[in-house]
Design a protein around this motif. Structure first.
Motif, PDB file in Angstrom:
ATOM      1  N   MET A   1      29.610 -51.721 -21.555  1.00  0.00           N
ATOM      2  CA  MET A   1      30.859 -52.476 -21.705  1.00  0.00           C
ATOM      3  C   MET A   1      30.561 -53.969 -21.703  1.00  0.00           C
ATOM      4  O   MET A   1      29.694 -54.431 -20.959  1.00  0.00           O
ATOM      5  CB  MET A   1      31.794 -52.180 -20.519  1.00  0.00           C
ATOM      6  CG  MET A   1      32.349 -50.781 -20.486  1.00  0.00           C
ATOM      7  SD  MET A   1      33.408 -50.505 -19.034  1.00  0.00           S
ATOM      8  CE  MET A   1      32.170 -50.100 -17.802  1.00  0.00           C
ATOM      9  N   ASP A   2      31.317 -54.727 -22.515  1.00  0.00           N
ATOM     10  CA  ASP A   2      31.227 -56.177 -22.442  1.00  0.00           C
ATOM     11  C   ASP A   2      32.074 -56.636 -21.241  1.00  0.00           C
ATOM     12  O   ASP A   2      32.718 -55.815 -20.577  1.00  0.00           O
ATOM     13  CB  ASP A   2      31.650 -56.833 -23.750  1.00  0.00           C
ATOM     14  CG  ASP A   2      33.106 -56.569 -24.132  1.00  0.00           C
ATOM     15  OD1 ASP A   2      33.894 -56.043 -23.311  1.00  0.00           O
ATOM     16  OD2 ASP A   2      33.460 -56.879 -25.276  1.00  0.00           O
ATOM     17  N   THR A   3      32.073 -57.919 -20.963  1.00  0.00           N
ATOM     18  CA  THR A   3      32.758 -58.433 -19.769  1.00  0.00           C
ATOM     19  C   THR A   3      34.248 -58.102 -19.752  1.00  0.00           C
ATOM     20  O   THR A   3      34.745 -57.592 -18.740  1.00  0.00           O
ATOM     21  CB  THR A   3      32.500 -59.945 -19.613  1.00  0.00           C
ATOM     22  OG1 THR A   3      31.086 -60.150 -19.491  1.00  0.00           O
ATOM     23  CG2 THR A   3      33.191 -60.499 -18.381  1.00  0.00           C
ATOM     24  N   PRO A   4      35.006 -58.359 -20.829  1.00  0.00           N
ATOM     25  CA  PRO A   4      36.436 -58.016 -20.773  1.00  0.00           C
ATOM     26  C   PRO A   4      36.685 -56.520 -20.532  1.00  0.00           C
ATOM     27  O   PRO A   4      37.577 -56.151 -19.765  1.00  0.00           O
ATOM     28  CB  PRO A   4      36.977 -58.454 -22.138  1.00  0.00           C
ATOM     29  CG  PRO A   4      36.024 -59.494 -22.616  1.00  0.00           C
ATOM     30  CD  PRO A   4      34.680 -59.080 -22.079  1.00  0.00           C
ATOM     31  N   ALA A   5      35.919 -55.655 -21.182  1.00  0.00           N
ATOM     32  CA  ALA A   5      36.084 -54.207 -20.993  1.00  0.00           C
ATOM     33  C   ALA A   5      35.748 -53.816 -19.558  1.00  0.00           C
ATOM     34  O   ALA A   5      36.429 -52.971 -18.957  1.00  0.00           O
ATOM     35  CB  ALA A   5      35.213 -53.446 -21.979  1.00  0.00           C
ATOM     36  N   TYR A   6      34.699 -54.421 -19.001  1.00  0.00           N
ATOM     37  CA  TYR A   6      34.322 -54.116 -17.616  1.00  0.00           C
ATOM     38  C   TYR A   6      35.389 -54.586 -16.634  1.00  0.00           C
ATOM     39  O   TYR A   6      35.741 -53.883 -15.689  1.00  0.00           O
ATOM     40  CB  TYR A   6      32.966 -54.748 -17.274  1.00  0.00           C
ATOM     41  CG  TYR A   6      32.555 -54.465 -15.849  1.00  0.00           C
ATOM     42  CD1 TYR A   6      32.225 -53.176 -15.435  1.00  0.00           C
ATOM     43  CD2 TYR A   6      32.522 -55.471 -14.905  1.00  0.00           C
ATOM     44  CE1 TYR A   6      31.866 -52.909 -14.140  1.00  0.00           C
ATOM     45  CE2 TYR A   6      32.165 -55.237 -13.598  1.00  0.00           C
ATOM     46  CZ  TYR A   6      31.842 -53.942 -13.218  1.00  0.00           C
ATOM     47  OH  TYR A   6      31.495 -53.684 -11.914  1.00  0.00           O
ATOM     48  N   GLU A   7      35.944 -55.781 -16.865  1.00  0.00           N
ATOM     49  CA  GLU A   7      36.998 -56.283 -16.000  1.00  0.00           C
ATOM     50  C   GLU A   7      38.210 -55.349 -16.040  1.00  0.00           C
ATOM     51  O   GLU A   7      38.834 -55.075 -15.018  1.00  0.00           O
ATOM     52  CB  GLU A   7      37.380 -57.710 -16.391  1.00  0.00           C
ATOM     53  CG  GLU A   7      36.307 -58.708 -16.016  1.00  0.00           C
ATOM     54  CD  GLU A   7      36.541 -60.113 -16.582  1.00  0.00           C
ATOM     55  OE1 GLU A   7      37.472 -60.299 -17.416  1.00  0.00           O
ATOM     56  OE2 GLU A   7      35.794 -61.020 -16.182  1.00  0.00           O
ATOM     57  N   LYS A   8      38.535 -54.845 -17.218  1.00  0.00           N
ATOM     58  CA  LYS A   8      39.641 -53.889 -17.359  1.00  0.00           C
ATOM     59  C   LYS A   8      39.311 -52.603 -16.608  1.00  0.00           C
ATOM     60  O   LYS A   8      40.159 -52.042 -15.900  1.00  0.00           O
ATOM     61  CB  LYS A   8      39.902 -53.609 -18.840  1.00  0.00           C
ATOM     62  CG  LYS A   8      41.057 -52.663 -19.082  1.00  0.00           C
ATOM     63  CD  LYS A   8      41.297 -52.440 -20.567  1.00  0.00           C
ATOM     64  CE  LYS A   8      42.449 -51.450 -20.744  1.00  0.00           C
ATOM     65  NZ  LYS A   8      42.597 -51.051 -22.131  1.00  0.00           N
ATOM     66  N   HIS A   9      38.081 -52.135 -16.752  1.00  0.00           N
ATOM     67  CA  HIS A   9      37.615 -50.922 -16.050  1.00  0.00           C
ATOM     68  C   HIS A   9      37.793 -51.085 -14.539  1.00  0.00           C
ATOM     69  O   HIS A   9      38.310 -50.172 -13.878  1.00  0.00           O
ATOM     70  CB  HIS A   9      36.140 -50.680 -16.416  1.00  0.00           C
ATOM     71  CG  HIS A   9      35.454 -49.623 -15.631  1.00  0.00           C
ATOM     72  ND1 HIS A   9      35.730 -48.279 -15.792  1.00  0.00           N
ATOM     73  CD2 HIS A   9      34.499 -49.700 -14.671  1.00  0.00           C
ATOM     74  CE1 HIS A   9      34.961 -47.583 -14.977  1.00  0.00           C
ATOM     75  NE2 HIS A   9      34.211 -48.417 -14.282  1.00  0.00           N
ATOM     76  N   CYS A  10      37.413 -52.223 -14.009  1.00  0.00           N
ATOM     77  CA  CYS A  10      37.539 -52.483 -12.559  1.00  0.00           C
ATOM     78  C   CYS A  10      39.009 -52.577 -12.150  1.00  0.00           C
ATOM     79  O   CYS A  10      39.408 -52.035 -11.110  1.00  0.00           O
ATOM     80  CB  CYS A  10      36.805 -53.759 -12.177  1.00  0.00           C
ATOM     81  SG  CYS A  10      35.021 -53.654 -12.352  1.00  0.00           S
ATOM     82  N   ALA A  11      39.825 -53.248 -12.952  1.00  0.00           N
ATOM     83  CA  ALA A  11      41.249 -53.413 -12.641  1.00  0.00           C
ATOM     84  C   ALA A  11      41.978 -52.071 -12.620  1.00  0.00           C
ATOM     85  O   ALA A  11      42.935 -51.905 -11.869  1.00  0.00           O
ATOM     86  CB  ALA A  11      41.901 -54.357 -13.646  1.00  0.00           C
ATOM     87  N   GLU A  12      41.494 -51.150 -13.438  1.00  0.00           N
ATOM     88  CA  GLU A  12      42.113 -49.813 -13.489  1.00  0.00           C
ATOM     89  C   GLU A  12      41.538 -48.888 -12.428  1.00  0.00           C
ATOM     90  O   GLU A  12      41.818 -47.691 -12.439  1.00  0.00           O
ATOM     91  CB  GLU A  12      41.925 -49.224 -14.881  1.00  0.00           C
ATOM     92  CG  GLU A  12      42.687 -49.976 -15.961  1.00  0.00           C
ATOM     93  CD  GLU A  12      42.379 -49.502 -17.368  1.00  0.00           C
ATOM     94  OE1 GLU A  12      41.399 -48.734 -17.564  1.00  0.00           O
ATOM     95  OE2 GLU A  12      43.109 -49.920 -18.285  1.00  0.00           O
ATOM     96  N   GLY A  13      40.726 -49.436 -11.534  1.00  0.00           N
ATOM     97  CA  GLY A  13      40.165 -48.634 -10.452  1.00  0.00           C
ATOM     98  C   GLY A  13      38.982 -47.782 -10.856  1.00  0.00           C
ATOM     99  O   GLY A  13      38.685 -46.795 -10.214  1.00  0.00           O
ATOM    100  N   GLY A  14      38.286 -48.198 -11.896  1.00  0.00           N
ATOM    101  CA  GLY A  14      37.122 -47.445 -12.379  1.00  0.00           C
ATOM    102  C   GLY A  14      36.008 -47.382 -11.354  1.00  0.00           C
ATOM    103  O   GLY A  14      35.669 -48.371 -10.734  1.00  0.00           O
ATOM    104  N   HIS A  15      35.510 -46.202 -11.145  1.00  0.00           N
ATOM    105  CA  HIS A  15      34.404 -46.017 -10.180  1.00  0.00           C
ATOM    106  C   HIS A  15      33.241 -45.367 -10.856  1.00  0.00           C
ATOM    107  O   HIS A  15      33.262 -44.622 -11.705  1.00  0.00           O
ATOM    108  CB  HIS A  15      34.836 -45.175  -8.989  1.00  0.00           C
ATOM    109  CG  HIS A  15      35.906 -45.855  -8.180  1.00  0.00           C
ATOM    110  ND1 HIS A  15      35.653 -46.951  -7.410  1.00  0.00           N
ATOM    111  CD2 HIS A  15      37.218 -45.609  -8.055  1.00  0.00           C
ATOM    112  CE1 HIS A  15      36.771 -47.325  -6.809  1.00  0.00           C
ATOM    113  NE2 HIS A  15      37.738 -46.518  -7.191  1.00  0.00           N
TER     114      HIS A  15
END
Length: 175
Positions: A161-175
């Motif tokens: 994932m690029d930075t924006p996709a990773y930030e979205k992943h984290c915001a959605e509670g991605g583990h």
């Protein structure tokens, strides 16, 4: 070197012309051709790092610079873990396979395996983490890197994932 009117020759032609004109105006007693601006232009002293950064869903990052990836855990991951007290490092020469564990990070809260975001050979380990594992907390993506890998399949990096996709992943509670 000097160019005869007290100007360093390393100034660009435009800058030399501008300074010459202004200096001439001052010498003749005329008003300078420019006005002084009272502000300071600030420049960063940090190195501009143009490496590409990708993130795995398991919260490791890879900074790709040529065929070498600097790998560690993300800033998000270190915040979730809390105070890091130990980092298990692999040996130089070890082979890493994407998605497979190569070490571990222990904090006062938990221990977590660290997975390779790309495949390749470990060419360097951050031995500073032996003495100060808190570098991961202080600067996860700079001083707190864990290993450097000579990447064997550059296509694996493109799946991160690029930075924006990773930030979205984290915001959605991605583990």
């Amino acid at each position: 070197t000097d160019n005869g009117i007290g100007l360093p020759t390393m100034l660009s032609g435009v800058a030399r012309s501008f300074v010459r004109a202004s200096a001439g105006a001052v010498v003749r007693g005329a008003r300078p051709a420019f006005r002084q601006v009272n502000h300071v232009r600030a420049f960063s002293n940090t190195n501009l790092n143009l490496a590409k950064v990708g993130f795995a869903k398991s919260h490791e990052y890879a900074k790709l610079d040529g065929d070498v990836a600097t790998v560690g855990i993300s800033d998000h991951a270190q915040k979730e873990l809390g105070d890091i007290v130990f980092v298990e490092l692999p040996e130089v020469g070890d082979k890493c396979k994407v998605g497979k564990g190569f070490g571990a990070v222990e904090s006062v809260k938990a221990a977590a395996d660290v997975y390779a975001p790309v495949s390749g050979e470990v060419i360097e380990v951050n031995s500073a983490l032996d003495d100060d594992p808190s570098l991961v907390n202080k600067s996860a993506m700079e001083d707190g890197w864990i290993i450097k890998i000579k990447v064997s399949d550059a296509g694996e990096f493109d799946k991160l994932m690029d930075t924006p996709a990773y930030e979205k992943h984290c915001a959605e509670g991605g583990h």
